[in-house]
Each structure stands twice: as structure tokens, then as C-alpha cells.
Design a protein around this motif. Structure first.
Motif, PDB file in Angstrom:
ATOM      1  N   CYS A 141       0.853  -1.179   0.000  1.00  0.00           N
ATOM      2  CA  CYS A 141       0.000   0.000   0.000  1.00  0.00           C
ATOM      3  C   CYS A 141       0.894   1.235   0.000  1.00  0.00           C
ATOM      4  O   CYS A 141       1.666   1.448   0.942  1.00  0.00           O
ATOM      5  N   LYS A 142       0.806   2.001  -1.064  1.00  0.00           N
ATOM      6  CA  LYS A 142       1.581   3.227  -1.186  1.00  0.00           C
ATOM      7  C   LYS A 142       0.753   4.415  -0.726  1.00  0.00           C
ATOM      8  O   LYS A 142      -0.477   4.409  -0.834  1.00  0.00           O
ATOM      9  N   LYS A 143       1.426   5.441  -0.239  1.00  0.00           N
ATOM     10  CA  LYS A 143       0.725   6.629   0.229  1.00  0.00           C
ATOM     11  C   LYS A 143      -0.126   7.212  -0.898  1.00  0.00           C
ATOM     12  O   LYS A 143       0.344   7.388  -2.014  1.00  0.00           O
ATOM     13  N   GLY A 144      -1.370   7.485  -0.579  1.00  0.00           N
ATOM     14  CA  GLY A 144      -2.300   8.025  -1.563  1.00  0.00           C
ATOM     15  C   GLY A 144      -2.995   6.971  -2.404  1.00  0.00           C
ATOM     16  O   GLY A 144      -3.872   7.300  -3.207  1.00  0.00           O
ATOM     17  N   GLY A 145      -2.613   5.705  -2.222  1.00  0.00           N
ATOM     18  CA  GLY A 145      -3.198   4.641  -3.028  1.00  0.00           C
ATOM     19  C   GLY A 145      -3.952   3.624  -2.204  1.00  0.00           C
ATOM     20  O   GLY A 145      -4.004   3.707  -0.970  1.00  0.00           O
ATOM     21  N   PRO A 146      -4.535   2.639  -2.869  1.00  0.00           N
ATOM     22  CA  PRO A 146      -5.270   1.591  -2.168  1.00  0.00           C
ATOM     23  C   PRO A 146      -4.354   0.460  -1.732  1.00  0.00           C
ATOM     24  O   PRO A 146      -3.189   0.402  -2.129  1.00  0.00           O
ATOM     25  N   VAL A 147      -4.871  -0.439  -0.925  1.00  0.00           N
ATOM     26  CA  VAL A 147      -4.167  -1.677  -0.613  1.00  0.00           C
ATOM     27  C   VAL A 147      -4.233  -2.567  -1.853  1.00  0.00           C
ATOM     28  O   VAL A 147      -5.273  -2.675  -2.507  1.00  0.00           O
ATOM     29  N   VAL A 148      -3.108  -3.171  -2.182  1.00  0.00           N
ATOM     30  CA  VAL A 148      -3.026  -4.042  -3.361  1.00  0.00           C
ATOM     31  C   VAL A 148      -2.591  -5.428  -2.907  1.00  0.00           C
ATOM     32  O   VAL A 148      -1.571  -5.580  -2.215  1.00  0.00           O
ATOM     33  N   ILE A 159     -13.730   0.653   5.285  1.00  0.00           N
ATOM     34  CA  ILE A 159     -12.850   1.640   5.906  1.00  0.00           C
ATOM     35  C   ILE A 159     -13.685   2.814   6.404  1.00  0.00           C
ATOM     36  O   ILE A 159     -14.580   3.299   5.716  1.00  0.00           O
ATOM     37  N   ARG A 160     -13.382   3.277   7.600  1.00  0.00           N
ATOM     38  CA  ARG A 160     -14.170   4.357   8.192  1.00  0.00           C
ATOM     39  C   ARG A 160     -14.133   5.597   7.302  1.00  0.00           C
ATOM     40  O   ARG A 160     -13.058   5.996   6.828  1.00  0.00           O
ATOM     41  N   PRO A 161     -15.304   6.209   7.040  1.00  0.00           N
ATOM     42  CA  PRO A 161     -15.356   7.414   6.214  1.00  0.00           C
ATOM     43  C   PRO A 161     -14.391   8.480   6.734  1.00  0.00           C
ATOM     44  O   PRO A 161     -14.320   8.755   7.929  1.00  0.00           O
ATOM     45  N   GLY A 162     -13.636   9.064   5.806  1.00  0.00           N
ATOM     46  CA  GLY A 162     -12.647  10.073   6.172  1.00  0.00           C
ATOM     47  C   GLY A 162     -11.244   9.519   6.310  1.00  0.00           C
ATOM     48  O   GLY A 162     -10.270  10.280   6.264  1.00  0.00           O
ATOM     49  N   ASP A 163     -11.110   8.205   6.470  1.00  0.00           N
ATOM     50  CA  ASP A 163      -9.800   7.571   6.567  1.00  0.00           C
ATOM     51  C   ASP A 163      -9.262   7.246   5.177  1.00  0.00           C
ATOM     52  O   ASP A 163     -10.014   7.142   4.201  1.00  0.00           O
ATOM     53  N   THR A 164      -7.961   7.063   5.087  1.00  0.00           N
ATOM     54  CA  THR A 164      -7.329   6.588   3.863  1.00  0.00           C
ATOM     55  C   THR A 164      -6.904   5.142   4.061  1.00  0.00           C
ATOM     56  O   THR A 164      -6.868   4.635   5.184  1.00  0.00           O
ATOM     57  N   ALA A 165      -6.543   4.496   2.963  1.00  0.00           N
ATOM     58  CA  ALA A 165      -6.191   3.077   3.043  1.00  0.00           C
ATOM     59  C   ALA A 165      -4.952   2.841   3.883  1.00  0.00           C
ATOM     60  O   ALA A 165      -4.876   1.857   4.632  1.00  0.00           O
ATOM     61  N   CYS A 166      -3.942   3.770   3.788  1.00  0.00           N
ATOM     62  CA  CYS A 166      -2.701   3.527   4.538  1.00  0.00           C
ATOM     63  C   CYS A 166      -1.797   4.745   4.619  1.00  0.00           C
ATOM     64  O   CYS A 166      -0.596   4.591   4.874  1.00  0.00           O
ATOM     65  N   ASP A 167      -2.336   5.936   4.406  1.00  0.00           N
ATOM     66  CA  ASP A 167      -1.460   7.109   4.340  1.00  0.00           C
ATOM     67  C   ASP A 167      -0.641   7.316   5.620  1.00  0.00           C
ATOM     68  O   ASP A 167       0.447   7.890   5.583  1.00  0.00           O
ATOM     69  N   ASP A 168      -1.142   6.866   6.742  1.00  0.00           N
ATOM     70  CA  ASP A 168      -0.408   7.035   7.999  1.00  0.00           C
ATOM     71  C   ASP A 168       0.751   6.060   8.116  1.00  0.00           C
ATOM     72  O   ASP A 168       1.705   6.310   8.859  1.00  0.00           O
ATOM     73  N   ALA A 169       0.706   4.940   7.386  1.00  0.00           N
ATOM     74  CA  ALA A 169       1.768   3.927   7.490  1.00  0.00           C
ATOM     75  C   ALA A 169       1.824   3.084   6.220  1.00  0.00           C
ATOM     76  O   ALA A 169       1.392   1.927   6.214  1.00  0.00           O
ATOM     77  N   PRO A 170       2.339   3.653   5.114  1.00  0.00           N
ATOM     78  CA  PRO A 170       2.478   2.870   3.877  1.00  0.00           C
ATOM     79  C   PRO A 170       3.422   1.685   4.111  1.00  0.00           C
ATOM     80  O   PRO A 170       4.263   1.718   5.007  1.00  0.00           O
ATOM     81  N   PHE A 171       3.320   0.666   3.252  1.00  0.00           N
ATOM     82  CA  PHE A 171       4.168  -0.507   3.445  1.00  0.00           C
ATOM     83  C   PHE A 171       4.282  -1.301   2.140  1.00  0.00           C
ATOM     84  O   PHE A 171       3.524  -1.107   1.201  1.00  0.00           O
ATOM     85  N   GLY A 172       5.255  -2.201   2.112  1.00  0.00           N
ATOM     86  CA  GLY A 172       5.403  -3.187   1.049  1.00  0.00           C
ATOM     87  C   GLY A 172       6.093  -2.658  -0.207  1.00  0.00           C
ATOM     88  O   GLY A 172       6.597  -1.540  -0.233  1.00  0.00           O
ATOM     89  N   PRO A 173       6.128  -3.566  -1.219  1.00  0.00           N
ATOM     90  CA  PRO A 173       5.462  -4.863  -1.221  1.00  0.00           C
ATOM     91  C   PRO A 173       6.177  -5.885  -0.326  1.00  0.00           C
ATOM     92  O   PRO A 173       7.376  -5.822  -0.133  1.00  0.00           O
TER      93      PRO A 173
END
Length: 240
Positions: A141-148, A159-173
Motif C-alpha cells: 500500500c503506497k501513500k495516496g493509493g489503495p491496498v493491493v 474503511i471508516r469514512p474520512g480515513d485513507t487506506a494507509c497514508d499514515d503507514a504505507p508498506f510493502g510490497p
């Protein structure tokens, strides 16, 4: 024997000998055994079939809220089935994820009810998260993107409305080891999930052996009663 004939010697009549109807045991004598059997049945159900758990935090909002009581299916885990992507699972703390968080101390009555499974556990070191990827999957999951997962972007309406998929802690692959799962909370910006434990000895992966079971229904409060999904919709393609 014809009507009017005399009964032969030794023939029983109602209330005598083998044909007698014996009075039943008083209810108060049967009650202790009934209670013991009920307790044994409750313990069997709690151990092998289902158990109630209390949601202690907001990391799974809005799917689950603090104070919800959920019923967890343990039978599936006992049968050897592994978690599926998208399932909400309860699992034992794999690497001291709950470090520093206080543990509730139930009173004697609550302890008895918890032991027999009639009250949600408040003192087990367990967590509840959503299974995002399973053993063999590649997840990122890259910042600004979805989980892949396995090259497929996840559709995550939970995902709770207003939250992003992973902007607080991007990771991977990264590749999920066999026998483990990668988990994330639905309230992404308020969930210390797999993303935050890359330095643990489990590297953020949760061993399947630590999974208690799948949360199947919100049982309490009554106004929150609902079943929980058992997989992604649409499903992630399996590249293996």
C-alpha cells in the motif's frame, strides 16, 4: 382374562410388584445434576464452538464500536480451516502489541460468567482486526493509493469514512509467510495493526495458530445486532 374372572394368584395390580409406577425424584434432587450438565455444556461450547468477546477500542470503527459484544466462531478454527481474506478475526496478542494497555479486572461473579462463556471476556490479551492477506499473498500500500493484494486493488467500503487506506503507514510490497496473516483495522488512522509491528519478531504477521476464530455477529447492544461478512466483495484474485 375375561371380564369378571378372578386374577390368578401372584398377578400384579397397579402399585404392586414389577408393574408398579414409582414416583419420580423430587426436582430439587435433580437440580444440581442439571446445573452441572449445563455448566459442562457451556464450557464445551466456549472451548470448541463459539465465544463472546468485548470490543475494547475504536480500531475497527465503524464496523465494530467500543463496547460491542461479538460472537466468535471457533469451530472453523478447530476444524483446521485458515482465515480468509476479508474476515474479521479475533487473535491472541502475537508479539506484545498490547504493551502498556491496562487489563480489566472482573469481580468474582463476572469471572464465573466469563469462565463458562456466558459473559464476554474482558481480560484476555486478544485483538480484533480484518484479515487483508493470507500466506503466500503479496501485499502493499503506497501513500495516496489503495491496498493491493496479488496485483489487485482492494475494494474496501468498510474503511471508516474520512480515513485513507494507509497514508499514515504505507508498506510493502511484502510476501506473507505461509501459516500467517496480515491484518489491518477498519479505522486505519486509529489502528496499531500489522503495519506498525515490522520490527517485532513476527514482523507484523499474525500466526494462524494465534487466531481464536472469526467474528460472525454483533450480539450486543441489541440496536447494533448484525452479521459480519466472511470475505471480500469482490474477492481478490488468487495468483498462486
Amino acid at each position: 382374562m375375561a371380564v369378571g374372572e378372578k386374577a390368578p394368584d401372584g398377578a400384579g395390580t397397579a402399585g404392586d410388584g414389577e408393574g408398579a409406577v414409582r414416583p419420580g425424584r423430587p426436582f430439587w434432587r435433580e437440580l444440581p445434576m442439571m446445573l452441572v450438565l449445563a455448566l459442562v455444556l457451556a464450557l464445551v461450547v466456549k472451548t470448541f464452538v463459539a465465544q463472546a468477546f468485548l470490543i475494547p477500542s475504536d480500531s475497527m470503527r465503524d464496523t465494530l464500536r467500543r463496547g460491542d459484544r461479538v460472537v466468535v466462531d471457533k469451530l472453523t478454527s478447530w476444524s483446521g480451516a485458515e482465515p480468509r481474506r476479508g474476515e474479521v478475526v479475533v487473535f491472541h496478542d502475537p508479539a506484545d502489541w498490547l504493551h502498556g494497555q491496562p487489563t480489566a479486572q472482573p469481580n468474582l461473579a463476572q469471572h464465573v460468567l466469563i469462565t463458562i462463556g456466558l459473559m464476554p471476556s474482558v481480560n484476555e490479551r486478544v485483538l480484533v482486526k480484518r484479515t487483508i492477506a493470507i500466506g503466500g499473498d503479496t501485499v502493499e500500500c503506497k501513500k495516496g493509493g489503495p491496498v493491493v493484494v496479488n496485483g489487485e486493488e482492494l475494494y474496501e467500503p468498510y474503511i471508516r469514512p474520512g480515513d485513507t487506506a494507509c497514508d499514515d503507514a504505507p508498506f510493502g510490497p511484502l510476501t506473507v509467510p505461509e501459516g500467517t496473516i496480515w491484518v489491518m483495522g477498519d479505522h486505519r488512522q486509529n489502528s496499531r495493526d500489522s503495519r506498525y509491528h515490522a520490527d517485532d519478531h513476527t514482523r507484523g504477521f499474525v500466526p494462524v495458530d494465534d487466531v481464536v476464530g472469526r467474528a460472525v455477529v454483533i450480539a450486543w447492544p441489541v440496536g447494533r445486532w448484525s452479521t459480519l461478512p466472511d470475505g471480500f466483495d469482490p474477492p481478490v484474485s488468487d495468483s498462486r
